[in-house]
Design an enzyme around this catalytic site. Structure first.
Site, PDB file in Angstrom:
ATOM      1  N   SER A  16       0.812  -1.217   0.000  1.00  0.00           N
ATOM      2  CA  SER A  16       0.000   0.000   0.000  1.00  0.00           C
ATOM      3  C   SER A  16       0.847   1.269   0.000  1.00  0.00           C
ATOM      4  O   SER A  16       1.598   1.513  -0.936  1.00  0.00           O
ATOM      5  CB  SER A  16      -0.952  -0.046   1.193  1.00  0.00           C
ATOM      6  N   ASP A  51      -1.121   1.433  -3.981  1.00  0.00           N
ATOM      7  CA  ASP A  51      -2.042   0.408  -4.493  1.00  0.00           C
ATOM      8  C   ASP A  51      -3.404   0.970  -4.856  1.00  0.00           C
ATOM      9  O   ASP A  51      -4.308   0.223  -5.211  1.00  0.00           O
ATOM     10  CB  ASP A  51      -2.170  -0.753  -3.514  1.00  0.00           C
ATOM     11  N   ASP A  58      -5.914   2.507  -3.195  1.00  0.00           N
ATOM     12  CA  ASP A  58      -7.129   2.498  -2.393  1.00  0.00           C
ATOM     13  C   ASP A  58      -7.280   3.742  -1.531  1.00  0.00           C
ATOM     14  O   ASP A  58      -8.326   3.984  -0.952  1.00  0.00           O
ATOM     15  CB  ASP A  58      -7.216   1.239  -1.523  1.00  0.00           C
ATOM     16  N   ASP A  92      -2.339   6.459  -3.400  1.00  0.00           N
ATOM     17  CA  ASP A  92      -1.174   5.781  -2.841  1.00  0.00           C
ATOM     18  C   ASP A  92      -0.771   4.628  -3.755  1.00  0.00           C
ATOM     19  O   ASP A  92      -1.344   4.436  -4.829  1.00  0.00           O
ATOM     20  CB  ASP A  92      -1.441   5.301  -1.408  1.00  0.00           C
TER      21      ASP A  92
END
Length: 453
Positions: A104, A249, A251, A247
């Site tokens: 992430s 990833d 989400d 960010d």
């Protein structure tokens, strides 16, 4: 042996325990076993797997996939995609689960395994415990499985980015247009670097992309939602109407208005809640937020007849309450926003599109929409620690916090917790007086540095 799972899957420094290829292999075996046992379908089972742009992601992805297929479960390999896309495709491809190889918002040298359920939501904690038990019992020398044609197949799916974009576009009117709108987007050199800019362009917007050249080690580095000063500069430099920062990833979402002012998850929740209420799309006139959200969010929404339910930190906790209570909107101040009618997990691009649709249909700028949220002065400190000593075992901490809390006279709060994904302790102080916030925060920080160094 410590617990493998944190607030969002398994995470750590790549190639060091617990984020080694060996653990990833064992996790693949464990996930295949546990998810198969909980699946009622008689069809051949499959797990979907995606990754972000980190140097270590393929190493861990291949190890995990090997574990899955060794148990006779197929793998649909999706390639580089935002984690919310992985969640959606778990449901689209009728898989028994999904795994995203990503850490992430963490630095590139970290990595992780995020687990999704068959319905696209984060895997619940009970199934995580079962998977962890299987991992810890894994026998490196004696484990055997199906042979011959009973081994799992690996299918590499193509054009998944376009498929994800089409899925997001299906949530909006076919006539929706962003023509004439100037948008800056920073994809953090991460999983959204292809999907984000081209999706916005497909709606007719003039797009200024940043953080779009991943090289394996620059994900989240001086870019994206963790470094929002960059999107502020980009908006002012390009004269954009809106800035979008994601960010690694995809989400997490931070926005920037036309004047260069940031909008965090609380701002976004307030905008969406008021719009959903107007459209009679806010289920039970209730929003779910975490304990980290500003107290001003509760006050602002309460004035409009909207109730706020608070949960522990973590978008999975938010999603669980949304599902349990039959609600339609929730999120975190950090930028994880879940429009539950559209997605069972946080999706930065989807949330940005909803905001853009509101701006387009109302003619309001983001700045004017943002002004509706009243805020208490609030500050969050992140302190690196060498150990995560239980807070109730730190001599003098409770007494100090009680004394500090008493100075607020019921109009402020202190939250202290360890990060579930990093070696840090997070201190949040909030009150109506900004000087008091800083004074209390600095006193507690000094104490914590001495106690946890």
């Amino acid at each position: 042996m410590d617990s493998l799972f944190g607030t969002d899957g398994i995470r750590g420094k790549a190639n060091l325990y617990p984020m080694t290829p060996q653990i990833a292999l064992a996790a693949g075996v464990a996930a295949a076993k546990v998810l198969t046992n909980h699946c009622q379908s008689k069809n051949r089972h499959r797990i979907v797997v995606g990754r972000d742009t980190r140097l270590s992601s393929r190493m861990l992805e291949y190890a995990f996939i090997s574990g899955v297929v060794s148990q006779g479960v197929d793998v649909y390999e999706l390639g580089v995609l935002p984690s919310p896309a992985l969640g959606s495709f778990t449901k689209v491809y009728e898989a028994i689960g999904g795994v995203m190889v990503s850490a992430s918002h963490n630095p590139f040298y970290d990595n992780g395994l995020k687990f999704f359920s068959f319905d696209g939501s984060k895997l619940d904690s009970e199934l995580e415990k079962e998977i962890e038990k299987e991992i810890k019992q894994f026998d490196w020398l004696g484990t055997e499985g199906p042979t011959g044609s009973q081994l799992g197949n690996i299918l590499l799916l193509e054009d998944t980015t376009r498929e994800y974009q089409n899925l997001l576009k299906s949530f909006f009117p076919s006539e929706m247009s962003l023509k004439g709108m100037r948008i800056a987007i920073d994809t953090a050199n991460g999983a959204s670097f292809e999907a984000g800019p081209s999706l916005l362009e497909s709606f007719g917007a003039s797009v200024f992309p940043f953080g779009k050249e991943p090289n394996g080690i620059n994900i989240n580095f001086n870019c994206g939602s963790m470094n929002p000063q960059n999107i502020q500069q980009a908006v002012l430099m390009t004269g954009a109407d809106l800035g979008i920062a994601l960010d690694g990833d995809g989400d997490r979402l931070v926005l920037c208005d036309e004047k260069g002012q940031l909008c965090d998850g609380d701002d976004i929740l307030a905008i969406l809640a008021l719009d959903f209420l107007k459209k009679k799309a806010l289920s039970k006139n209730t929003v779910v937020a975490t304990v980290m959200s500003n107290l001003g969010l509760d006050e602002t929404l309460h004035e409009e007849g909207i109730r706020v339910i608070r949960t522990a930190v973590g978008d999975r906790n938010v999603a669980e309450v949304l599902k349990k209570e039959g609600l339609s909107l929730g999120g975190e101040q950090s930028g994880h926003i879940i429009p539950f009618a559209y997605s069972k997990t946080a999706d930065g691009l989807l949330t940005a599109l909803i905001i853009l649709e509101i701006m387009s249909s109302t003619g309001n700028s983001l700045g004017s929409l943002k002004k509706k949220l009243k805020r208490y002065p609030q500050r969050l400190w992140n302190l690196e620690v060498s150990q995560k000593k239980p807070l109730d075992e730190i001599p003098g901490l409770k007494k100090l916090m009680d004394e500090a809390q008493a100075t607020f006279n019921g109009k402020g709060r202190i939250l202290l917790r360890y990060s579930g994904t990093e070696p840090k302790i997070r201190l949040l102080v909030e009150a109506k007086d900004e000087d008091q916030v800083n004074k209390v925060g600095q006193k507690l920080l000094t104490f914590l540095r001495e106690s946890l160094s």
